[in-house]
Write a protein that holds these residues in place. Structure first.
Motif, PDB file in Angstrom:
ATOM      1  N   ALA A   1       0.810  -1.000  -0.034  1.00 34.33           N
ATOM      2  CA  ALA A   1       0.075   0.289  -0.317  1.00 34.33           C
ATOM      3  C   ALA A   1       1.140   1.780   0.432  1.00 34.33           C
ATOM      4  CB  ALA A   1      -0.739   0.023   1.519  1.00 34.33           C
ATOM      5  N   ARG A   2       1.882   1.214   0.757  1.00 32.11           N
ATOM      6  CA  ARG A   2       2.430   2.377   0.104  1.00 32.11           C
ATOM      7  C   ARG A   2       3.556   2.482  -0.061  1.00 32.11           C
ATOM      8  NH1 ARG A   2       3.483   4.022   5.938  1.00 32.11           N
ATOM      9  NH2 ARG A   2       1.789   5.257   6.594  1.00 32.11           N
ATOM     10  N   HIS A   3       4.218   1.368  -1.337  1.00 34.73           N
ATOM     11  CA  HIS A   3       4.373   1.776  -2.420  1.00 34.73           C
ATOM     12  C   HIS A   3       3.263   2.237  -3.624  1.00 34.73           C
ATOM     13  CE1 HIS A   3       6.374   0.510  -6.327  1.00 34.73           C
ATOM     14  NE2 HIS A   3       4.858  -0.001  -6.909  1.00 34.73           N
ATOM     15  N   LEU A   4       1.878   2.269  -3.308  1.00 41.10           N
ATOM     16  CA  LEU A   4       1.263   2.546  -4.309  1.00 41.10           C
ATOM     17  C   LEU A   4       0.763   4.336  -3.653  1.00 41.10           C
ATOM     18  CD1 LEU A   4      -1.312   2.256  -6.286  1.00 41.10           C
ATOM     19  CD2 LEU A   4      -2.781   1.650  -4.778  1.00 41.10           C
ATOM     20  N   ARG A   5       0.911   4.179  -2.301  1.00 30.57           N
ATOM     21  CA  ARG A   5       1.154   5.822  -1.893  1.00 30.57           C
ATOM     22  C   ARG A   5       2.303   7.103  -2.812  1.00 30.57           C
ATOM     23  NH1 ARG A   5      -0.161   8.173   3.467  1.00 30.57           N
ATOM     24  NH2 ARG A   5       0.387  10.251   2.884  1.00 30.57           N
ATOM     25  N   ARG A   6       2.599   5.896  -2.885  1.00 30.04           N
ATOM     26  CA  ARG A   6       4.139   7.008  -3.522  1.00 30.04           C
ATOM     27  C   ARG A   6       3.728   6.742  -4.937  1.00 30.04           C
ATOM     28  NH1 ARG A   6       7.691   2.761  -0.065  1.00 30.04           N
ATOM     29  NH2 ARG A   6       7.518   1.699  -1.936  1.00 30.04           N
ATOM     30  N   LEU A   7       3.841   5.847  -5.876  1.00 30.89           N
ATOM     31  CA  LEU A   7       2.848   5.894  -6.791  1.00 30.89           C
ATOM     32  C   LEU A   7       1.909   7.228  -7.126  1.00 30.89           C
ATOM     33  CD1 LEU A   7       2.841   2.867  -8.473  1.00 30.89           C
ATOM     34  CD2 LEU A   7       4.481   4.222  -8.979  1.00 30.89           C
ATOM     35  N   PHE A   8       1.131   7.349  -6.535  1.00 31.18           N
ATOM     36  CA  PHE A   8      -0.035   8.880  -5.693  1.00 31.18           C
ATOM     37  C   PHE A   8       0.784   9.927  -5.526  1.00 31.18           C
ATOM     38  CE2 PHE A   8      -3.385   5.415  -5.767  1.00 31.18           C
ATOM     39  CZ  PHE A   8      -4.128   6.329  -6.219  1.00 31.18           C
ATOM     40  N   GLU A   9       1.703   9.858  -5.175  1.00 34.19           N
ATOM     41  CA  GLU A   9       2.481  11.108  -4.496  1.00 34.19           C
ATOM     42  C   GLU A   9       2.946  11.845  -5.732  1.00 34.19           C
ATOM     43  OE1 GLU A   9       2.983   9.952   0.704  1.00 34.19           O
ATOM     44  OE2 GLU A   9       4.435   9.752  -1.200  1.00 34.19           O
ATOM     45  N   THR A  10       4.011  11.358  -6.665  1.00 34.12           N
ATOM     46  CA  THR A  10       4.444  11.223  -7.594  1.00 34.12           C
ATOM     47  C   THR A  10       3.771  11.489  -8.895  1.00 34.12           C
ATOM     48  OG1 THR A  10       4.908   9.141  -8.097  1.00 34.12           O
ATOM     49  CG2 THR A  10       6.874  10.505  -6.916  1.00 34.12           C
ATOM     50  N   GLU A  11       2.700  11.117  -8.516  1.00 33.66           N
ATOM     51  CA  GLU A  11       1.614  11.586  -9.671  1.00 33.66           C
ATOM     52  C   GLU A  11       1.325  13.184 -10.407  1.00 33.66           C
ATOM     53  OE1 GLU A  11      -0.508  10.392 -13.665  1.00 33.66           O
ATOM     54  OE2 GLU A  11       0.430   9.050 -11.996  1.00 33.66           O
ATOM     55  N   LYS A  12       0.915  13.487 -11.219  1.00 34.37           N
ATOM     56  CA  LYS A  12       0.590  14.976 -11.438  1.00 34.37           C
ATOM     57  C   LYS A  12      -0.335  15.508 -11.204  1.00 34.37           C
ATOM     58  CE  LYS A  12       0.381  18.370 -15.148  1.00 34.37           C
ATOM     59  NZ  LYS A  12       0.088  19.104 -17.056  1.00 34.37           N
ATOM     60  N   ALA A  13      -0.924  16.079 -10.135  1.00 34.88           N
ATOM     61  CA  ALA A  13      -2.483  17.403 -10.175  1.00 34.88           C
ATOM     62  C   ALA A  13      -3.441  16.247  -8.890  1.00 34.88           C
ATOM     63  CB  ALA A  13      -2.758  17.064 -10.896  1.00 34.88           C
ATOM     64  N   VAL A  14      -2.143  14.781  -8.460  1.00 32.36           N
ATOM     65  CA  VAL A  14      -3.485  14.163  -7.349  1.00 32.36           C
ATOM     66  C   VAL A  14      -2.635  15.250  -5.902  1.00 32.36           C
ATOM     67  CG1 VAL A  14      -3.479  12.585  -6.590  1.00 32.36           C
ATOM     68  CG2 VAL A  14      -2.855  12.435  -8.525  1.00 32.36           C
ATOM     69  N   VAL A  15      -3.651  15.012  -5.132  1.00 28.56           N
ATOM     70  CA  VAL A  15      -3.645  15.537  -4.320  1.00 28.56           C
ATOM     71  C   VAL A  15      -4.315  15.323  -2.542  1.00 28.56           C
ATOM     72  CG1 VAL A  15      -3.027  18.073  -4.635  1.00 28.56           C
ATOM     73  CG2 VAL A  15      -5.793  17.637  -4.623  1.00 28.56           C
ATOM     74  N   ASP A  16      -4.327  15.571  -1.740  1.00 32.95           N
ATOM     75  CA  ASP A  16      -4.774  15.420  -0.522  1.00 32.95           C
ATOM     76  C   ASP A  16      -4.422  13.613  -0.563  1.00 32.95           C
ATOM     77  OD1 ASP A  16      -6.162  17.293  -0.336  1.00 32.95           O
ATOM     78  OD2 ASP A  16      -7.642  17.685  -0.640  1.00 32.95           O
TER      79      ASP A  16
ATOM     80  N   ALA B   1     -10.137  10.147 -14.398  1.00 31.19           N
ATOM     81  CA  ALA B   1      -9.866   9.372 -14.947  1.00 31.19           C
ATOM     82  C   ALA B   1      -8.871   9.019 -15.824  1.00 31.19           C
ATOM     83  CB  ALA B   1     -11.009   9.251 -16.209  1.00 31.19           C
ATOM     84  N   GLU B   2      -8.189  10.350 -16.720  1.00 32.98           N
ATOM     85  CA  GLU B   2      -6.754  10.250 -17.033  1.00 32.98           C
ATOM     86  C   GLU B   2      -5.795  10.064 -15.606  1.00 32.98           C
ATOM     87  OE1 GLU B   2      -3.998  14.042 -18.184  1.00 32.98           O
ATOM     88  OE2 GLU B   2      -5.988  13.876 -19.217  1.00 32.98           O
ATOM     89  N   ALA B   3      -6.421  10.471 -14.493  1.00 33.75           N
ATOM     90  CA  ALA B   3      -5.437   9.713 -13.194  1.00 33.75           C
ATOM     91  C   ALA B   3      -4.813   8.212 -13.184  1.00 33.75           C
ATOM     92  CB  ALA B   3      -5.159  10.983 -12.598  1.00 33.75           C
ATOM     93  N   VAL B   4      -6.322   7.525 -13.156  1.00 35.07           N
ATOM     94  CA  VAL B   4      -6.328   6.565 -13.059  1.00 35.07           C
ATOM     95  C   VAL B   4      -5.360   5.613 -14.353  1.00 35.07           C
ATOM     96  CG1 VAL B   4      -7.902   4.161 -12.708  1.00 35.07           C
ATOM     97  CG2 VAL B   4      -8.244   6.870 -11.198  1.00 35.07           C
TER      98      VAL B   4
ATOM     99  N   GLN C   1      -2.866   3.146 -13.816  1.00 35.26           N
ATOM    100  CA  GLN C   1      -2.897   1.708 -13.555  1.00 35.26           C
ATOM    101  C   GLN C   1      -1.744   1.582 -15.172  1.00 35.26           C
ATOM    102  OE1 GLN C   1      -6.562   1.696 -15.346  1.00 35.26           O
ATOM    103  NE2 GLN C   1      -7.636   1.003 -13.409  1.00 35.26           N
ATOM    104  N   SER C   2      -0.609   2.194 -15.458  1.00 40.16           N
ATOM    105  CA  SER C   2      -0.122   1.974 -16.447  1.00 40.16           C
ATOM    106  C   SER C   2       1.366   2.220 -15.459  1.00 40.16           C
ATOM    107  CB  SER C   2       0.316   2.899 -17.409  1.00 40.16           C
ATOM    108  OG  SER C   2      -1.230   3.490 -18.014  1.00 40.16           O
ATOM    109  N   ARG C   3       1.444   2.578 -14.741  1.00 42.46           N
ATOM    110  CA  ARG C   3       2.305   2.661 -14.104  1.00 42.46           C
ATOM    111  C   ARG C   3       2.748   1.555 -13.010  1.00 42.46           C
ATOM    112  NH1 ARG C   3       3.231   8.261 -10.769  1.00 42.46           N
ATOM    113  NH2 ARG C   3       4.875   7.456 -10.506  1.00 42.46           N
ATOM    114  N   LEU C   4       1.535   0.683 -12.913  1.00 44.85           N
ATOM    115  CA  LEU C   4       1.841  -0.068 -11.826  1.00 44.85           C
ATOM    116  C   LEU C   4       2.088  -1.313 -12.540  1.00 44.85           C
ATOM    117  CD1 LEU C   4      -1.445  -0.166  -9.546  1.00 44.85           C
ATOM    118  CD2 LEU C   4       0.818  -0.167  -8.835  1.00 44.85           C
ATOM    119  N   LYS C   5       1.324  -1.460 -13.369  1.00 44.33           N
ATOM    120  CA  LYS C   5       2.345  -2.119 -14.402  1.00 44.33           C
ATOM    121  C   LYS C   5       3.502  -2.847 -15.178  1.00 44.33           C
ATOM    122  CE  LYS C   5      -2.084  -2.611 -17.886  1.00 44.33           C
ATOM    123  NZ  LYS C   5      -2.277  -2.327 -19.534  1.00 44.33           N
ATOM    124  N   VAL C   6       4.489  -1.538 -14.913  1.00 50.96           N
ATOM    125  CA  VAL C   6       5.638  -1.314 -14.516  1.00 50.96           C
ATOM    126  C   VAL C   6       6.485  -1.113 -13.662  1.00 50.96           C
ATOM    127  CG1 VAL C   6       7.628   0.607 -15.357  1.00 50.96           C
ATOM    128  CG2 VAL C   6       5.023   0.396 -16.892  1.00 50.96           C
TER     129      VAL C   6
END
Length: 566
Positions: free
Chosen positions: A187-202, A336-339, A343-348
């Protein structure tokens, strides 16, 4: 003028086919705009409300005073905005629950490290910016104050439609043999992806801060010698730390700590507890006294000792499976664009311990897919119904397709129109984009436009066939139909566009109005040109020119036959 524009396409077949090719290219290009993100998609736009909410979470174990200090700083900053009229602060509890708070489970927020701000704004008619624009303007300041206090913030706007747990919600399901530490790492790995994703906040998750707790281990021999039970020790500690109402726990004495005023419904309870200075350390708690049956006071420290242990973590379940949640919001970016990008980053970069990540549970992604799928099916159903009615009317399978040319032309107007709104009609606020979204209401406008736009082609073709039935040539019929119907078609389309204009001022239904305006503008203009050209391509060399020969008198049929031969 109309004759001068249309005649070259009727005289040169390659120009006619060129026009059709251009229209197809424009249609494909328009359909590509939302796929490339040039036209951002969202289920519903942000509404213009008179309030918004700031949810504050300090690390678990933080005292109530720290939460109150953070809320005070946030309140002072919010009060600097000229549109803000009131700031209500709630420390250690939730604010009054609304429907959105009910779905997001805010009623469970009862810990000292949790706080809530309710910020009320001026009425809509007394401020220039909408509530979402005000939130974007204030967001950076809120986030800076939150970082200073080590708090996680969520700026919550009242949604115009069904509320969700959060805009972006990722559900992390561990394997059956995966332990809690591995689930937390995934879950923390996924959270790091959220934190580095453009315009994803809170960004937040359901894991609690790792902390210690103290358990009082009773020396049962000493307690027994003094005649003191474990309940006596627990009641004393509870009185010191959480407070105690006299008489609580006994049916006979339950009202001993309550004062009842005759004219009031609810009693006023008396709560006894120690002051913070007398219960702020283990040494203070060890000096607390417990009364023995013979009246002697024994310090708790002589009856046992405090032992430090790691605090237990909450384990969430959904559908009988362990689950962890990662939450996020978007600031000026289509969810939708963020999701799709996540999803693409999770495959990598998959979770290190092989947990499964699902996006279709509690967030906006699943609702968005379902809404646009259902509206797409509704659009297809409307087009099919129109085709069936026209087949029944004309007795032909080809002629209805010509009459329905105006329907795809609306897409050429709608999608580039929304693109132009984003290029020229919106700009960043507080460093965050503020796009104009193509929403479900805009899709409803596109469905409604199918019948409105189709009417123009029907009027043209009916007039063409009327001219043919009275003995006119095909070219004469094509030019005369456009020239005669030009003004009525423009007037009715203009009236519909002007009628939709006031709706553009509404933040929720403005998408519907823009779809009607852009779709009518482009489809009306292109229908007047494309319908005669396509009719010429299909029926110039066909007997009757699309008019059933049995409906014509002998003279008219001979004239049409002569026109075909010439």
């Amino acid at each position: 003028m109309y004759e001068a524009i249309v005649t070259p396409f009727l005289n040169r077949r390659w120009m006619a086919w060129g026009l059709v090719t251009v229209m197809v290219g424009l249609l494909v290009g328009s359909a590509i705009l939302p796929a490339t993100g040039a036209v951002p998609l969202k289920m519903l736009p942000f509404d213009n409300k008179n309030e918004f909410q700031v949810v504050v979470d300090l690390p678990e174990g933080a005292p109530l005073e720290a939460t109150e200090a953070a809320l005070n700083d946030l309140s002072e900053y919010a009060a600097t905005a000229p549109e803000v009229t009131e700031v209500l602060s709630f420390a250690g509890t939730s604010s009054p629950i609304d429907f959105n708070g009910l779905v997001r489970h805010y009623y469970l927020r009862r810990e000292p490290n949790r706080g809530d701000l309710r910020i009320n704004l001026l009425p809509k008619e007394k401020r220039k910016q909408q509530s979402h624009e005000i939130v974007l303007r204030l967001r950076n300041g809120f986030e800076e104050i939150g970082r200073k206090h080590g708090a996680r913030l969520k700026i919550v706007e009242v949604p115009p439609g069904p509320p969700v747990l959060s805009t972006l919600v990722a559900e992390v399901y561990p394997r059956a043999d995966q332990n809690y530490a591995e689930l937390r790492a995934d879950a923390r790995h996924l959270r790091r992806l959220f934190e580095t994703e453009k315009a994803v906040v809170d960004i937040d998750d359901t894991f609690e801060a790792e902390r210690d707790r103290f358990i009082f281990r009773i020396d049962r021999e000493k307690a027994s010698l003094n005649g003191i039970s474990a309940e006596d020790i627990a009641s004393t500690l509870r009185l010191a730390l959480a407070g105690w109402t006299p008489g609580e726990g006994s049916a006979q004495t339950s009202r001993a700590g309550a004062a009842q005023v005759p004219q009031e419904i609810n009693p006023l309870y008396i709560l006894l507890h120690l002051s913070p200075g007398e219960r702020s350390s283990l040494a203070d708690l060890s000096r607390l006294g417990v009364k023995t049956p013979n009246g002697k006071i024994v310090p708790i420290g002589e009856l046992g000792q405090f032992v430090k242990e790691p605090a237990e973590q909450t384990i969430y379940h959904k559908n009988l499976r362990r689950v962890a949640y990662v939450f996020g919001e978007t600031a000026g970016r289509p969810p939708a664009e963020a999701v799709l990008n996540l999803q693409s980053r999770l495959k990598v970069e998959p979770p290190p311990n092989g947990a499964e990540v699902s996006w279709i549970g509690e967030g906006e992604w699943k609702i968005t897919l379902d809404v646009f799928r259902d509206l797409g099916l509704a659009f297809g159903g409307a087009v099919l119904a129109i085709y069936i009615l026209l087949v029944w009317q004309t007795g032909s399978y080809t002629m209805p397709l010509v009459r329905m040319i105006s329907i795809p032309l609306t897409i050429i107007g709608i999608m580039p129109g929304f693109w132009l709104l984003n290029v020229f009609g919106s700009g960043p606020i507080g460093g965050h984009p503020n796009p104009v979204y193509f929403t479900a209401t805009a899709m409803i406008g596109m469905i409604a436009l199918a019948g409105i736009a189709d009417r123009n082609a029907i009027l043209l073709i009916d007039f063409i066939q009327t001219v043919l039935e009275r003995g006119g040539s095909l070219k004469e019929a094509l030019i005369e139909s456009g020239a005669v119907r030009f003004r009525p078609i423009l007037l009715t389309a203009g009236a519909a566009m002007l009628g939709a204009w006031p709706i553009t001022l509404d933040p929720v239904f403005s998408g519907l109005a823009w779809s009607l305006i852009f779709g009518l503008l482009v489809s009306t203009a292109f229908t007047l040109l494309l319908v005669p050209v396509v009719y010429w391509i299909l029926y110039a060399n066909v007997k009757g020119h699309g008019v059933p020969v049995k409906e014509l008198d002998t003279t008219t049929a001979e004239l049409l036959q002569g026109t075909v031969q010439s």
